[in-house]
Design an enzyme around this catalytic site. Structure first.
Site, PDB file in Angstrom:
ATOM      1  N   ASP A   1       0.824  -1.207   0.000  1.00 25.30           N
ATOM      2  CA  ASP A   1       0.000   0.000   0.000  1.00 25.30           C
ATOM      3  C   ASP A   1       0.866   1.269   0.000  1.00 25.30           C
ATOM      4  OD1 ASP A   1      -2.817   1.061   0.569  1.00 25.30           O
ATOM      5  OD2 ASP A   1      -1.712   1.964   2.224  1.00 25.30           O
TER       6      ASP A   1
ATOM      7  N   GLU B   1       1.498  -0.368  -4.952  1.00 33.38           N
ATOM      8  CA  GLU B   1       0.561   0.707  -5.270  1.00 33.38           C
ATOM      9  C   GLU B   1       1.344   2.009  -5.382  1.00 33.38           C
ATOM     10  OE1 GLU B   1      -3.381   3.073  -3.685  1.00 33.38           O
ATOM     11  OE2 GLU B   1      -1.695   2.699  -2.357  1.00 33.38           O
TER      12      GLU B   1
HETATM   13  C1  GLC Z   1      -4.112   3.229  -0.318  1.00 30.62           C
HETATM   14  C2  GLC Z   1      -5.379   2.400  -0.256  1.00 30.62           C
HETATM   15  C3  GLC Z   1      -6.501   3.281   0.203  1.00 30.62           C
HETATM   16  C4  GLC Z   1      -6.167   3.802   1.577  1.00 30.62           C
HETATM   17  C5  GLC Z   1      -4.819   4.515   1.568  1.00 30.62           C
HETATM   18  C6  GLC Z   1      -4.332   4.758   2.942  1.00 30.62           C
HETATM   19  O1  GLC Z   1      -4.187   4.223  -1.277  1.00 30.62           O
HETATM   20  O2  GLC Z   1      -5.621   1.806  -1.501  1.00 30.62           O
HETATM   21  O3  GLC Z   1      -7.718   2.606   0.230  1.00 30.62           O
HETATM   22  O4  GLC Z   1      -7.165   4.678   1.998  1.00 30.62           O
HETATM   23  O5  GLC Z   1      -3.829   3.738   0.939  1.00 30.62           O
HETATM   24  O6  GLC Z   1      -3.939   3.547   3.543  1.00 30.62           O
END
Ligand code: GLC
Length: 544
Positions: A205, A268
């Site tokens: 993440d 991500e």
């Molecule tokens: C990432 C996740 C999202 C979350 C954020 C903070 O972007 O995909 O859903 O709110 O991280 O953890």
């Protein structure tokens, strides 16, 4: 597969499916999905031809950000089940020949995590430096101008210890300090805990947030900012994200994975392509798949998308493997962004481009964003920035399985309202309907699995204009496939710079399937097709 052909790894020739566990299947009537629910629905994924299941966080959490605020990295949130349920899920996924990918959230924990409780207890606590604490400026204001992704300042004043702490996301999600080696070691231990259990990899993440500028400089203003945008976009996050130190950190995470066989790291990262591909690392030393969100971020315009595909293909370092995404739990659903007709085109793109596709649960049945009345909004991004239509609840509604009460999702009260169209837009109804999104997905996945060319073959752009995109996929010694996509609702005419003959094997308008084509094609609005070519050659300049 013939011996002379290159072997591909599971995460290269397989398809990934994202499950948002709250919304997939409830088995105990509390209106919230659970691990047993996922176990019960594995047949759907097996039938669809999925290789790997990625589940959004399942760990204990106060649920301020629905599990992305973790208070125990090696436990299971009781509402989702317990560790025995998890072990069974992992076993069942493996038994079905699939892989299980967990979400790893290393950038921040919950403010209720014991590490943070210790850290905030006093300035000289051994865990103080596990998080990012800074003094106020002389006038009492925060150390710099950085903004939280979810609105407001990214700094929160702690009255007891008289310092600010940094949170890229919610106040309840303090950022961990990745410049502290103890934090890194703790996170590696967490990775090993799950890898030792047999988990097949992680989706990491917010990776591009993990390290911040060592000098804490102010971010510059964004000259492109408009009022309707998230307040975070007022500044360009040049000092708060994507710092050069990040690459060594990712490489060390990769080393942890590489001590096991064939485990996967997805990252991500929302960055422009040239910065994104740096996260593959030199000589494949960092993430296996930095998520490519181009099909989410670009306007739905054939010229921009064709150019984007070429840019991405061109930017990929030699030996690295591409990937494509059209939806996730943070973005409006594809059907709501481009409309139902074009969603079929998006599915065809996703499943015929070169690289690993990730499918967001429900996109295979064309689920739409569901308008959630203000009093039912649950997502912090929604209620922290009201009036901007930024809530992510609409794309997180319960999966629509059948036409029974609550779409077969729960026998209780669903945690988020369900699209009333579930009575016809559901898995059961669509399985028998040749014109449904589900059958289109199924056909595309099946063909992709049967045909080396579509799965791992080379990508060759053929033609694009203001309405359409066409490309060929071909693996060495295998039949070629021509993909022709109309990205508009109006008819268009394909007279490409190639001679070809072939047969339409999949079409978003199934009546066209099995039709033979030669040299040119007329397409209906919203029509896309996969043509199996018997023969093709470039039109030589002299033959024109
Ligand atoms: C990432 C996740 C999202 C979350 C954020 C903070 O972007 O995909 O859903 O709110 O991280 O953890």
């Amino acid at each position: 597969m013939p011996n002379n052909q290159k072997q591909y790894l599971w995460w290269q020739d397989g398809i990934i499916y994202q499950i948002y566990p709250r919304s997939f299947q409830d088995t105990n009537g509390d209106g919230i999905g659970d691990l047993r629910g996922i176990i019960n629905r594995l047949d759907h994924l097996k039938w669809l031809g999925i290789k790997a299941v990625w589940i959004s966080p399942i760990y204990p959490s106060p649920m301020a950000d629905f599990g992305y605020d973790i208070s125990d990295y090696t436990g299971i949130w009781p509402v989702f089940g317990n560790m025995a349920d998890f072990d069974e899920l992992l076993q069942e996924v493996h038994k079905a020949g699939m892989k299980l990918i967990l979400d790893l959230v290393p950038n921040h924990s919950s403010d209720e995590h014991p590490w943070f409780l210790e850290s905030r207890s006093s300035r000289d606590n051994p865990k103080r430096d596990w998080y990012i604490w800074k003094d106020a400026k002389p006038d009492g204001s925060p150390p710099n101008n950085w903004l939280s992704v979810f609105g407001g300042s990214a700094w929160e004043w702690d009255e007891k210890t008289k310092q600010y702490y940094y949170h890229a996301f919610l106040v309840k999600q303090p950022d961990l300090n990745w410049r502290n080696p103890e934090v890194e070691k703790a996170m590696h231990d967490i990775m090993r805990f799950w890898l030792d259990k047999g988990v097949d990899g992680f989706r990491v993440d917010a990776m591009w947030h993990m390290v911040k500028d060592a000098q804490w400089r102010d971010n510059p203003r964004n000259p492109e900012y408009k009022d309707y945008m998230a307040t975070y976009e007022q500044l360009l996050p040049v000092y708060s994200t994507d710092q050069p130190e990040m690459h060594d950190i990712v490489a060390r995470m990769r080393q942890v994975l590489d001590q096991y066989d064939e485990r996967l790291m997805i990252a991500e990262i929302y960055l422009p392509v040239h910065k994104l591909v740096a996260y593959y690392g030199t000589h494949q030393k960092e993430a296996h798949l930095p998520f490519n969100f181009m099909l989410i971020s670009l306007p739905w315009d054939s010229r921009l998308i064709a150019a984007g595909i070429d840019e991405y293909e061109g930017a990929l370092p030699t030996g690295d493997w591409p990937n494509w995404v059209i939806g996730n739990h943070d973005q409006p659903r594809i059907t709501s962004r481009v409309g139902q007709g074009q969603a079929g085109i998006a599915a065809m793109l996703l499943l015929t481009l070169r690289g690993t596709p990730t499918i967001y649960y429900g996109d295979e049945i064309g689920m739409r964003d569901v308008p959630i009345p203000p009093e039912e909004v649950r997502d912090p991004q929604g209620f922290n920035m009201p009036g901007k239509n930024l809530s992510r609840d609409p794309e997180r509604t319960p999966m629509q399985w059948d036409d029974s009460t609550n779409a077969g999702f729960t026998k209780g009260e669903p945690w988020l309202r369900i699209d009333r169209s579930y009575v016809r837009r559901n898995v059961q109804a669509q399985r028998g309907d040749n014109h449904s999104p589900l059958v289109l997905f199924k056909k595309l996945i099946t063909l992709r699995q049967q045909e080396q060319s579509l799965c791992t073959g080379a990508y060759r752009p053929v033609y694009s204009d203001h309405q359409m995109i066409a490309y060929i996929r071909q693996a060495e010694g295998q039949p070629a496939f021509l993909i022709v996509l109309n990205l508009t609702h109006r008819p268009c005419y394909f007279t490409p710079p190639i001679h070809f003959t072939g047969v339409i094997v999949i079409d978003t308008l199934p009546e066209q399937e099995q039709v033979s084509v030669k040299d040119k094609i007329e397409l209906f609005g919203d029509e896309g097709m996969v043509v199996k070519l018997d023969h093709w050659e470039s039109v030589s300049p002299t033959s024109k």
